[in-house]
Design a protein around this motif. Structure first.
Motif, PDB file in Angstrom:
ATOM      1  N   CYS A 322      28.556  47.267 -25.740  1.00 59.50           N
ATOM      2  CA  CYS A 322      29.087  45.991 -25.236  1.00 59.50           C
ATOM      3  C   CYS A 322      28.766  45.738 -23.764  1.00 59.50           C
ATOM      4  CB  CYS A 322      30.598  45.929 -25.436  1.00 59.50           C
ATOM      5  SG  CYS A 322      31.100  45.989 -27.159  1.00 59.50           S
ATOM      6  N   SER A 323      28.443  46.778 -23.023  1.00 61.66           N
ATOM      7  CA  SER A 323      28.156  46.605 -21.597  1.00 61.66           C
ATOM      8  C   SER A 323      26.653  46.559 -21.313  1.00 61.66           C
ATOM      9  CB  SER A 323      28.789  47.741 -20.789  1.00 61.66           C
ATOM     10  OG  SER A 323      28.252  48.997 -21.194  1.00 61.66           O
ATOM     11  N   SER A 324      25.843  46.360 -22.337  1.00 58.28           N
ATOM     12  CA  SER A 324      24.384  46.419 -22.159  1.00 58.28           C
ATOM     13  C   SER A 324      23.881  45.418 -21.125  1.00 58.28           C
ATOM     14  CB  SER A 324      23.685  46.174 -23.502  1.00 58.28           C
ATOM     15  OG  SER A 324      23.988  47.190 -24.427  1.00 58.28           O
ATOM     16  N   SER A 325      24.351  44.174 -21.202  1.00 63.43           N
ATOM     17  CA  SER A 325      23.869  43.147 -20.270  1.00 63.43           C
ATOM     18  C   SER A 325      24.232  43.494 -18.837  1.00 63.43           C
ATOM     19  CB  SER A 325      24.447  41.782 -20.649  1.00 63.43           C
ATOM     20  OG  SER A 325      23.959  41.365 -21.897  1.00 63.43           O
ATOM     21  N   LEU A 326      25.466  43.938 -18.636  1.00 65.28           N
ATOM     22  CA  LEU A 326      25.906  44.312 -17.289  1.00 65.28           C
ATOM     23  C   LEU A 326      25.107  45.497 -16.775  1.00 65.28           C
ATOM     24  CD1 LEU A 326      27.939  43.702 -15.036  1.00 65.28           C
ATOM     25  CD2 LEU A 326      29.509  45.315 -16.128  1.00 65.28           C
ATOM     26  N   SER A 327      24.841  46.462 -17.644  1.00 63.41           N
ATOM     27  CA  SER A 327      24.079  47.645 -17.235  1.00 63.41           C
ATOM     28  C   SER A 327      22.642  47.272 -16.886  1.00 63.41           C
ATOM     29  CB  SER A 327      24.084  48.696 -18.350  1.00 63.41           C
ATOM     30  OG  SER A 327      25.392  49.137 -18.630  1.00 63.41           O
ATOM     31  N   ALA A 328      22.039  46.374 -17.666  1.00 63.32           N
ATOM     32  CA  ALA A 328      20.668  45.942 -17.389  1.00 63.32           C
ATOM     33  C   ALA A 328      20.595  45.178 -16.068  1.00 63.32           C
ATOM     34  CB  ALA A 328      20.142  45.075 -18.535  1.00 63.32           C
ATOM     35  N   LEU A 329      21.589  44.320 -15.825  1.00 65.80           N
ATOM     36  CA  LEU A 329      21.627  43.583 -14.560  1.00 65.80           C
ATOM     37  C   LEU A 329      21.778  44.532 -13.383  1.00 65.80           C
ATOM     38  CD1 LEU A 329      21.713  40.882 -13.065  1.00 65.80           C
ATOM     39  CD2 LEU A 329      24.177  40.821 -13.489  1.00 65.80           C
ATOM     40  N   HIS A 330      22.629  45.525 -13.532  1.00 70.14           N
ATOM     41  CA  HIS A 330      22.833  46.518 -12.468  1.00 70.14           C
ATOM     42  C   HIS A 330      21.532  47.268 -12.190  1.00 70.14           C
ATOM     43  CE1 HIS A 330      24.727  49.633 -10.040  1.00 70.14           C
ATOM     44  NE2 HIS A 330      24.189  50.535 -10.836  1.00 70.14           N
ATOM     45  N   ALA A 331      20.838  47.665 -13.254  1.00 73.22           N
ATOM     46  CA  ALA A 331      19.583  48.401 -13.076  1.00 73.22           C
ATOM     47  C   ALA A 331      18.537  47.528 -12.388  1.00 73.22           C
ATOM     48  CB  ALA A 331      19.057  48.874 -14.432  1.00 73.22           C
ATOM     49  N   ALA A 332      18.504  46.242 -12.730  1.00 74.67           N
ATOM     50  CA  ALA A 332      17.543  45.334 -12.107  1.00 74.67           C
ATOM     51  C   ALA A 332      17.827  45.176 -10.614  1.00 74.67           C
ATOM     52  CB  ALA A 332      17.578  43.979 -12.806  1.00 74.67           C
ATOM     53  N   ARG A 334      19.438  47.284  -8.654  1.00 74.44           N
ATOM     54  CA  ARG A 334      19.127  48.543  -7.969  1.00 74.44           C
ATOM     55  C   ARG A 334      17.616  48.689  -7.760  1.00 74.44           C
ATOM     56  NH1 ARG A 334      22.973  52.560  -7.602  1.00 74.44           N
ATOM     57  NH2 ARG A 334      21.352  53.502  -6.295  1.00 74.44           N
ATOM     58  N   SER A 335      16.845  48.208  -8.722  1.00 71.19           N
ATOM     59  CA  SER A 335      15.392  48.278  -8.603  1.00 71.19           C
ATOM     60  C   SER A 335      14.901  47.432  -7.437  1.00 71.19           C
ATOM     61  CB  SER A 335      14.730  47.803  -9.901  1.00 71.19           C
ATOM     62  OG  SER A 335      13.328  47.800  -9.794  1.00 71.19           O
ATOM     63  N   LEU A 336      15.543  46.277  -7.193  1.00 69.03           N
ATOM     64  CA  LEU A 336      15.168  45.415  -6.078  1.00 69.03           C
ATOM     65  C   LEU A 336      15.469  46.065  -4.731  1.00 69.03           C
ATOM     66  CD1 LEU A 336      16.376  41.927  -7.351  1.00 69.03           C
ATOM     67  CD2 LEU A 336      14.012  42.721  -7.126  1.00 69.03           C
ATOM     68  N   GLU A 337      16.494  46.906  -4.712  1.00 74.95           N
ATOM     69  CA  GLU A 337      16.881  47.553  -3.459  1.00 74.95           C
ATOM     70  C   GLU A 337      15.984  48.726  -3.131  1.00 74.95           C
ATOM     71  OE1 GLU A 337      20.902  48.532  -4.273  1.00 74.95           O
ATOM     72  OE2 GLU A 337      21.614  46.459  -4.189  1.00 74.95           O
TER      73      GLU A 337
END
Length: 337
Positions: A322-332, A334-337
């Motif tokens: 259920c948290s897949s979208s939030l986890s993907a957004l977080h990973a994206a 972090r990748s920008l940083e």
């Protein structure tokens, strides 16, 4: 836009500014200005932070098209961003006028050879004026010290384009918002185009039956341009609809900010997708074939987007239920940083 972050003596709470894209009095970019109060021990050692203009690519393309149309006295719709401007009748004097117009509008010094170095609007925007979108966030007092809080440096990210597909025909954020505002119920009786629910409906628990005959259905999931996305008919038939929908959504989002495949090739752009429940093939693929593996793999969902558009950044599918979208957004992020 200004926001004040109220902090206790022991902990600072940074604000989360939400910039609104669009024109401003200072040149048409997105400006965000806010303050961070590091403590409340009497003095107010606040640091005012200003984000320099962030220009959407589509805004820059439109701005250049309008400038060209004004100089040539033609309609902006007649100006194609991928056509050399010299073909439209530009000469040295016209090139200088265009450079001056864009310099004044963008408030940067552009070279007199801008048009000759970058003959099309696409080339001009992507290579000649690209630095506009790379300005870092710096303190307004210009002492060269990045603003920080107790949690570390302040970072800022802007969403420049979106796309979506929801039940009820909400294929844009505006339609989705209208549906929510009107309190529209998108749950309907199962349409025959999906299956005949009367054949499978049962009020009592029964093997091979279900007590549900209503659901929320995304429209047009069977529509897919195999030629544009480079899939053969046989491969498309064994590709999970979620993969096809992701390709379409990625195309819509990129097109919404003025990009196409030709402009994206070999760019270091990342793809982070959230995907679960890949059971479609159990119902639709009767006999596994050469395309079944990639067609039903969740990992390939992100990789297809990277492959089709020629993107060279990180590419991954994240499944945390259920948290897949939030986890993907977080990973994206972090990748920008």
């Amino acid at each position: 836009m200004e926001q004040e972050a109220q902090a206790s003596a022991s902990q600072a709470v940074p604000p989360i500014p939400l910039p609104k894209p669009g024109p401003s009095e200072d040149g048409g970019g997105v400006f965000v200005k806010y303050k961070v109060h590091e403590s409340s021990t009497g003095a107010d050692p606040s640091v005012e932070v200003k984000l320099e203009p962030l220009w959407r690519r589509s805004t820059l393309v439109d701005l250049a098209k309008d400038a060209v149309a004004d100089i040539l006295q033609v309609q902006a719709t007649a100006v194609k961003p991928d056509r050399p401007l010299m073909d439209l009748g530009f000469d040295s004097a016209g090139a200088l006028k265009l450079r001056n117009k864009l310099s004044r509008r963008l408030k940067i010094e552009l070279p007199p050879t801008l048009l000759f170095d970058h003959p099309t609007i696409n080339d001009m925007v992507d290579n000649g004026i690209a630095l506009l979108s790379k300005r870092p966030m710096t303190p307004a007092h210009a002492d060269g010290v990045p603003a920080t809080t107790q949690q570390g440096p302040i970072s800022h990210h802007v969403i420049v384009s979106t796309s979506c597909q929801f039940p009820g025909g909400a294929n844009s954020l505006k339609l989705y918002w209208d549906m929510l505002a009107d309190k529209t119920d998108a749950v309907i009786e199962v349409p025959l185009s999906r299956w005949d629910h009367e054949l499978y409906y049962s009020q009592e628990p029964q093997e091979g039956k279900t007590y549900a005959r209503h659901g929320g259905f995304v429209e047009g999931t069977d529509l897919f341009d195999v030629t544009y996305f480079g899939l053969g008919s046989a491969e498309a038939r064994t590709t999970d609809p979620q993969q096809r929908m992701l390709l379409g959504a990625a195309y819509d989002a990129l097109r919404g900010d003025g990009y196409d495949k030709a402009l994206l090739q070999n760019n270091p752009l990342g793809v982070f997708t959230a995907l679960s429940n890949m059971e479609w093939f159990h119902l639709a693929v009767s006999k596994p074939g050469v395309y079944t593996g990639p067609g039903v793999s969740s990992a390939i969902a992100a990789n297809r987007i990277s492959y089709v558009f020629g993107l060279k950044g990180p590419s991954m599918t994240i499944d945390t239920a259920c948290s897949s979208s939030l986890s993907a957004l977080h990973a994206a992020l972090r990748s920008l940083e």
